[in-house]
Design a protein around this motif. Structure first.
Motif, short mmCIF file in Angstrom:
data_model
loop_
_atom_site.label_atom_id
_atom_site.label_comp_id
_atom_site.label_asym_id
_atom_site.label_seq_id
_atom_site.Cartn_x
_atom_site.Cartn_y
_atom_site.Cartn_z
N ASN A 648 2.13 -3.46 -28.61
CA ASN A 648 2.47 -2.94 -27.29
C ASN A 648 2.00 -1.50 -27.17
O ASN A 648 2.20 -0.69 -28.08
N LEU A 649 1.37 -1.18 -26.05
CA LEU A 649 0.99 0.19 -25.73
C LEU A 649 1.59 0.52 -24.37
O LEU A 649 1.36 -0.20 -23.39
N ARG A 650 2.39 1.62 -24.29
CA ARG A 650 3.14 1.89 -23.06
C ARG A 650 3.10 3.38 -22.72
O ARG A 650 3.27 4.24 -23.59
N LEU A 651 2.86 3.66 -21.43
CA LEU A 651 2.87 5.02 -20.90
C LEU A 651 4.12 5.20 -20.04
O LEU A 651 4.33 4.45 -19.08
N ASN A 652 4.95 6.19 -20.38
CA ASN A 652 6.16 6.49 -19.62
C ASN A 652 6.01 7.84 -18.93
O ASN A 652 5.41 8.77 -19.48
N PHE A 653 6.58 7.96 -17.74
CA PHE A 653 6.56 9.24 -17.05
C PHE A 653 7.85 9.40 -16.26
O PHE A 653 8.48 8.43 -15.83
N SER A 654 8.25 10.64 -16.08
CA SER A 654 9.42 10.96 -15.25
C SER A 654 9.26 12.35 -14.67
O SER A 654 8.73 13.25 -15.32
N TYR A 655 9.69 12.49 -13.44
CA TYR A 655 9.64 13.78 -12.75
C TYR A 655 10.92 13.93 -11.94
O TYR A 655 11.37 12.98 -11.28
N SER A 656 11.50 15.09 -12.00
CA SER A 656 12.70 15.36 -11.20
C SER A 656 12.64 16.79 -10.67
O SER A 656 12.18 17.70 -11.35
N TYR A 673 0.82 -2.47 -21.82
CA TYR A 673 0.01 -3.66 -22.08
C TYR A 673 0.48 -4.24 -23.40
O TYR A 673 0.57 -3.54 -24.42
N ALA A 674 0.82 -5.54 -23.40
CA ALA A 674 1.36 -6.19 -24.59
C ALA A 674 0.56 -7.44 -24.92
O ALA A 674 0.07 -8.14 -24.02
N THR A 675 0.43 -7.70 -26.22
CA THR A 675 -0.14 -8.96 -26.70
C THR A 675 0.84 -9.58 -27.68
O THR A 675 1.36 -8.90 -28.58
N ILE A 676 1.13 -10.86 -27.51
CA ILE A 676 2.05 -11.60 -28.38
C ILE A 676 1.34 -12.88 -28.81
O ILE A 676 0.76 -13.59 -27.97
N SER A 677 1.38 -13.18 -30.09
CA SER A 677 0.70 -14.37 -30.58
C SER A 677 1.49 -15.03 -31.70
O SER A 677 2.29 -14.38 -32.38
N GLY A 687 -0.68 -9.25 -21.27
CA GLY A 687 -0.67 -8.81 -19.87
C GLY A 687 -0.06 -7.45 -19.70
O GLY A 687 0.51 -6.86 -20.62
N PHE A 688 -0.18 -6.92 -18.47
CA PHE A 688 0.37 -5.63 -18.11
C PHE A 688 1.77 -5.81 -17.53
O PHE A 688 2.04 -6.77 -16.80
N SER A 689 2.64 -4.88 -17.82
CA SER A 689 3.97 -4.85 -17.22
C SER A 689 4.21 -3.44 -16.69
O SER A 689 3.59 -2.48 -17.15
#
Length: 818
Positions: A648-656, A673-677, A687-689
């Protein structure tokens, strides 16, 4: 004569200028320096506001301190001044300065601020930031969210960065449903399996803050692949006494009420919180259609269901401390939750053969009752040494989490099926004992160490009883062939060590955690008992680097490993066949999962706004996946297995952004983006989430505010399934009365649609399934929140126990004006 006059005037002006410059040189400004610290933790407070006033409190100058809490400010000349430091969420300080004797530089030394306390001498105009970013964690302050007083906890969790809540109220941390949940820093059995039920019933007004720890340091247990969610329930540390009373109701038929109070007698301090209520889920419907590639007789099937539920809940917590002397502190705490629910439903099932000719038809009426809860208690003793912040803590805690179910279902056949009635009772429980010792020592201003040992004993049991109705006699008869019970003990011994090095703008953290696990269990069924034992030894490393750039910018990099030890809910072999076409059970042979995780982060903090970006990559080789298999008879069987490879590769962001109480806005989200096998099943899914939220509040009139929220989420996958895109919206109003002691709030969920449709697709080489769930979501929530009290006393805690991470980063952002 005229020339002499002009020359005289020029010389006079020149002399005057020289005299003025000489006087200015003789009376330069006086440089005042110092550092601002948290009075309880001793940590440097990042970017404090420091101001200097005349002795009549007229502002002269204000500056922002640095990331290390250090400041430099200039007094215009010798004299008497007032120096004040402030920070969002802290009380302002007030120090009198007497600058004389021709000094050019004055060291004000250490200025300590107390979190959350208001002083008579200074008016605090700042409020806590909604979101606070630190190198190891993110904190969402519910006290700064106007929606808190009228919402359930589940509605607030949708706003928290790095968390997402789907249409079925399933929470994900960094896209993972496997994470560790703590209450006030301690494990809670309730919030393992029943997290979804608890957050729907728990009023948000009982919570102080939510901490999201994506890369936990070595002092935390290694369990929880996604990280840790720490729910802080103790509302305030105050002097004298204070408290609150709240009550709420919604248009679905639910209600809640509760209160909080804190008081002190001598050296004994006490804080307690209690609430109870009812939650209602109106009639929902479910549509399911599938194709079974293995069967000609039951190739196609369709089912339609209607169901509804009601739940009652009660919660109580207590926090007490006794200060034996200035170096010895005893802390006692307890937390308990008890809930029960009743649901009823009917399912109509029909199957067709490959030529679309009906091959089976029946209806299934179900009544399910369940009781669930958690009770935990802890006692801690802390020995503080004369060196500041050096301490040794011993603690013991116990946690019990019962889960009982009572299900009766009757199958009424219409074509090619049998008639029967079944009554199934399952009593499952888990008891956890924890003993630990922790030591913390700030060796120098640059070097810090911590270490500790811990032992956990988890005792899990599951006992079931199944009866079928004898249609001839009308009596219930035991059916031992359906019995699947489990007795399971888990022993975990661990030790950890952590080290922190701080030099100027660099902070380097490192540590390790060693854990030895012994599993010993017996699976009992009609066919006999099966004993199983397995052992595992894990060394979990942790590295975190943080560098403070100029103007509130910082970058971080970390590496850690996380473990997923399956609990009773995954191991329990009890077979749930309430729906005869959809059977599920646990797997007592599951193994612990290990995940490697690397995170890169950037954060920007200022007095009014915060920005946080992080990129996380992780991988798992033996991931636990929920596997569905469909047989030739059309029956779907679900269980858990260690057969997945997950990357899994994930980009998180937050702004306040927050402008006092007048206006605030937040934006957060993530995309991954995740791959499961699985080589064993020959399946691959990728797929992308994504998920995200946008919301804010505005003070539109005196002591009144309007708030709004919108969320979007979707794309999450498992080995055999994929979730589509969904969205949710809400808005609310709040009004304060009686010198801000009374707050009335209205919160409307899903104002633009009565119902929501949630779609779920699943498939492999043997079947394909499509499900649609339609639930009633629109509701209006009303609440009253009353605050009372005069002063408060600190309910002191053993700070270096499982409730605190002293080697984490400091607070950020904020404005305060003396």
């Amino acid at each position: 004569m005229m020339k002499r006059t002009v020359l005289f005037i020029c010389m006079a002006l020149l002399c005057t200028g020289f005299r003025a410059n000489a006087q200015k040189a003789a009376n330069p400004g006086i440089i005042v320096t110092g550092v601002v610290l948290d009075s309880l933790t001793g940590k440097n407070i990042e970017y404090p506001t420091v101001a200097i006033f005349t002795d009549s409190l007229k502002l002269i100058k204000a500056v922002a301190g640095g990331a290390d809490g250090k400041f430099t400010i200039e007094a215009p000349r010798e004299g008497k001044y007032v120096l004040s430091a402030s920070m969002i969420g802290y009380s302002n300080s007030k120090n009198t300065l007497l600058l004389e004797g021709g000094i050019k530089k004055y060291d004000a030394g250490t200025i300590k601020l107390l979190e959350g306390m208001q002083l008579k001498e200074v008016t605090v105009v700042a409020v806590k930031p909604l979101i606070k970013n630190e190198p190891d964690k993110l904190t969402y302050n519910l006290e700064s969210d106007p929606q808190t007083s009228s919402s359930a906890l589940v509605d607030i969790l949708r706003k928290v960065p790095m968390l997402s809540v789907d249409g079925e109220d399933v929470v994900r941390l960094n896209g993972e449903t496997n994470f560790k949940v703590l209450v006030n820093g301690r494990s809670s059995g309730l919030l393992v399996k029943n997290f979804k039920d608890a957050i729907k019933s728990m009023p948000a007004s009982t919570i102080k803050s939510i901490e999201v720890i994506t890369n936990p340091p070595a002092k935390y247990d290694a369990e929880g692949i996604g990280g840790i969610i720490n729910i802080i329930t103790n509302r305030k540390d105050t002097q004298g006494y204070s408290g609150s009373i709240s009550a709420g109701a919604n248009t679905l038929g639910g209600f809640n009420g509760g209160g909080y109070i804190s008081a002190q007698v001598g050296k004994f301090s006490l804080s307690t919180n209690i609430y109870s209520g009812k939650s209602v889920s109106k009639k929902s419907s479910n549509f399911n259609e599938s194709e079974n590639y293995l069967s000609d007789e039951f190739r196609f099937s369709r089912s339609e269901s209607e169901y509804g539920s009601e739940s009652m809940f009660n919660n109580a917590s207590i926090e007490a401390s006794y200060e034996i002397d200035s170096l010895n502190l005893l802390t006692l705490s307890g937390w308990g939750y008890l809930g029960n629910s009743t649901s009823t439903g009917i399912t109509n099932f029909i199957a067709y053969d490959k030529d679309h000719v009906m091959s089976r038809k029946y209806s299934n009426n179900t009544t399910a009752k369940s009781q669930y809860g958690s009770g935990s208690g802890s006692v801690a003793y802390q020995k503080t040494f004369k060196k500041p912040d050096q301490n040794l803590t011993f603690s013991y805690s116990i946690d019990a989490s019962p889960m009982n179910s009572d299900i009766t279902n009757t199958v009424d056949p219409e074509f090619n099926y049998i008639s029967y009635s079944k009554h199934s009772v399952n009593n499952a429980s888990g008891i956890e004992h924890t003993v630990q010792a922790d030591y913390y020592d700030p060796l120098t201003k640059k070097h810090f160490i911590e270490t500790g040992i811990k032992y956990i004993l988890r005792q899990n049991t599951s006992d079931s009883e199944v009866k079928v109705l004898d249609e001839n006699s009308g009596n219930w008869v035991d059916d031992p062939t359906k019995i699947n019970d489990l007795d399971y003990d888990q022993h975990i011994g661990s030790m950890y060590g952590g080290y922190v090095f701080k030099h100027k703008s660099l902070t380097a953290k490192g540590g390790f955690r060693m854990e030895y696990t012994l599993n010993d269990g017996i699976s009992k069924s009609h066919d006999g008992n099966i004993e199983f034992t397995n052992k595992q030894f894990d060394v979990v490393p942790y590295v975190n680097l943080s560098y403070m750039l100029k103007k509130g910018n910082s970058v971080t990099a970390s590496f850690t490993q996380r473990l997923n030890r399956p609990g009773i809910w995954y191991l329990n072999p009890y077979v749930n066949d309430t729906d005869p076409m959809n059977i599920s059970y646990g797997n007592p042979n599951l193994e612990t999962v290990r995940r490697n995780s690397v995170t890169l982060g950037y954060r920007k903090s200022s007095q009014k706004w915060n920005l946080n970006l992080s990129l996380n990559g992780n991988s798992t080789k033996n991931n636990i996946e929920r596997i569905r298999r469909v047989g030739e008879n059309g029956v779907s069987v679900s269980t858990y297995e260690n057969i997945g490879i997950n990357r899994n590769l994930r980009l998180n962001f937050s702004y306040s952004y927050r402008m006092g109480e007048k206006f605030s806005i937040y934006l957060n989200g993530s995309t991954g983006y995740a791959t499961i096998s699985s080589a064993e099943l020959g399946l691959t899914n990728d797929g992308f989430s994504f998920n995200g939220g946008l919301g804010g509040s505005a003070g539109l009139w005196k002591k009144g505010s309007f708030n709004f929220n919108a969320y979007v989420y979707g794309g999450d996958i498992s080995l055999q399934s994929r979730y589509p895109v969904n969205y949710m919206t809400s808005f609310g109003f709040s009004q304060r009365f009686l010198k801000d002691k009374l707050t009335f709030s209205i919160f409307v969920s899903e104002p633009f649609t009565k119902t929501k449709k949630f779609i779920y697709d699943s498939q492999d080489v043997t079947y394909k399934m499509h499900s649609e769930n339609i639930s009633y979501r629109r509701s209006a929530n009303f609440s009253l929140y009353w605050r009372f009290g005069k002063f408060n006393v600190n309910v002191k805690k053993a700070r270096k126990s499982a409730t605190d991470d002293r080697m984490s980063g400091g607070a950020q952002g904020g404005t305060a004006t003396p």
